[in-house]
Design a protein around this motif. Sequence first.
Motif, short mmCIF file in Angstrom:
data_model
loop_
_atom_site.label_atom_id
_atom_site.label_comp_id
_atom_site.label_asym_id
_atom_site.label_seq_id
_atom_site.Cartn_x
_atom_site.Cartn_y
_atom_site.Cartn_z
N GLY A 187 -3.21 -0.18 -4.66
CA GLY A 187 -2.52 -0.36 -3.40
C GLY A 187 -2.56 0.84 -2.49
N ARG A 238 -8.39 -0.50 -4.71
CA ARG A 238 -7.35 -0.73 -3.69
C ARG A 238 -6.45 -1.90 -4.07
NH1 ARG A 238 -7.69 1.95 0.99
NH2 ARG A 238 -9.65 2.94 1.64
N GLU A 239 -7.05 -2.96 -4.56
CA GLU A 239 -6.27 -4.16 -4.92
C GLU A 239 -5.29 -3.83 -6.06
OE1 GLU A 239 -6.92 -8.80 -6.40
OE2 GLU A 239 -8.66 -7.48 -6.05
N ALA A 240 -5.75 -3.05 -7.03
CA ALA A 240 -4.91 -2.76 -8.20
C ALA A 240 -3.86 -1.71 -7.92
CB ALA A 240 -5.79 -2.30 -9.37
N PRO A 256 -12.90 -1.62 -3.51
CA PRO A 256 -11.96 -2.72 -3.25
C PRO A 256 -11.12 -3.09 -4.47
CG PRO A 256 -14.07 -3.19 -2.23
CD PRO A 256 -14.28 -1.97 -3.08
N ARG A 257 -11.68 -2.97 -5.66
CA ARG A 257 -10.91 -3.27 -6.88
C ARG A 257 -9.83 -2.22 -7.09
NH1 ARG A 257 -14.66 -6.17 -11.23
NH2 ARG A 257 -12.81 -5.79 -12.47
N ARG A 259 0.84 -1.19 0.00
CA ARG A 259 0.00 0.00 0.00
C ARG A 259 0.87 1.25 0.00
NH1 ARG A 259 -5.00 -1.42 0.17
NH2 ARG A 259 -5.70 -3.31 1.22
N HIS A 271 -5.12 -2.87 -15.22
CA HIS A 271 -6.19 -3.33 -14.34
C HIS A 271 -7.47 -2.58 -14.68
CE1 HIS A 271 -3.20 -5.19 -11.60
NE2 HIS A 271 -2.45 -4.16 -11.97
#
Length: 340
Positions: free
Chosen positions: A339, A335-337, A332-333, A3, A212
């Motif tokens: 960070g 954040r995942e991509a 959430p997508r 992150r 992404h």
Amino acid sequence: MPRKGLGLAPRLRYLAGRARRIDVGSVLERAHEAAEEHGKWRPAIVVDMLWQAGLRNVGFQDYIDYDFAILNKAERATYMTHPVSNQLSQKYDHPDFRGLFQDKIEFDRRFSEHLHRDWMVVEEGNADAVREFAQRLGTIVTKEPVGQAGTGVHRYHATEIEDWDAFHRGLLERGELLIEEVIVQHADLAAVCPGTVNTTRVTAFFDGETTHILAVAQKFGRGAVSDQMTYGGFYTMLDDSGRAAGNGYDSHAHIHEFHPESGVRIADFQLPMMDEVRAFVDRVARVVPEVQYVGWDIVVTPTGPVLVEGNWAAGVYENKPSATGIRTGHKPRYREAIGF
């Protein structure tokens, strides 16, 4: 991916700017709208909107558009918002390259192989070239090089133009300096609204290796030259297969179960060639890798996707619970991509 965070200083600067620009009347009007729609007490909505804006990075219009008045804390946390999107744009879109996306002429030059249509620039002394271009194509679209939300876009039919010198002079005077061929969209898109080229907004992040896809929204027009909300357009979110999540909606409290003109049920829409769309977005995302976070506007044609424009300030398209029944968003997508 570790992150990276968005940094406290940019957030504080953004909040300070919003505080200076706050329109109290607009906040009260939005709060009244939410209270009426969801049966809530307006003073409580006002307090909640201010709290969400100051502490949770939720724009006032985000609060209305995504029905925050009826969402709980966990559900709200899943929604991407404009303030957060703005911070991502500032961090991941290099300022030296943003101009390529702001100037439509420069954009067409850089991304020419992905446009799959003819275009030209209006200049002093090229009235004959403009006439030849328009007469060959029949209908043309003109654009002001710098504009947003569909402003500065116009459509002309060659058969309606009598004085080409005057037409050319008018384009120069109005700043309509970019002329493009009209895109022929796929029959599945034309079935919903044939009079407007209906664009698909794909919000994506290129991390230097992988593209992404964060969110996909399908926009529908109402017969005008643009499908933007300023022209009466609306949108619905698409899932990973390209299927509509539910009814269409806009930022003006309009929900569309069916397209107002064609009668097509929005929830039944399926974007064709979804695999080709994903591959296409991956290709265009690599053209200017310094601009990592982009909202790509594309159109699926009978032969595949074509590029309309890229928006370095990507904006946000999200689920609206009262329209779709879906009470979670796409954060959430992101954040995942990315960070953060």
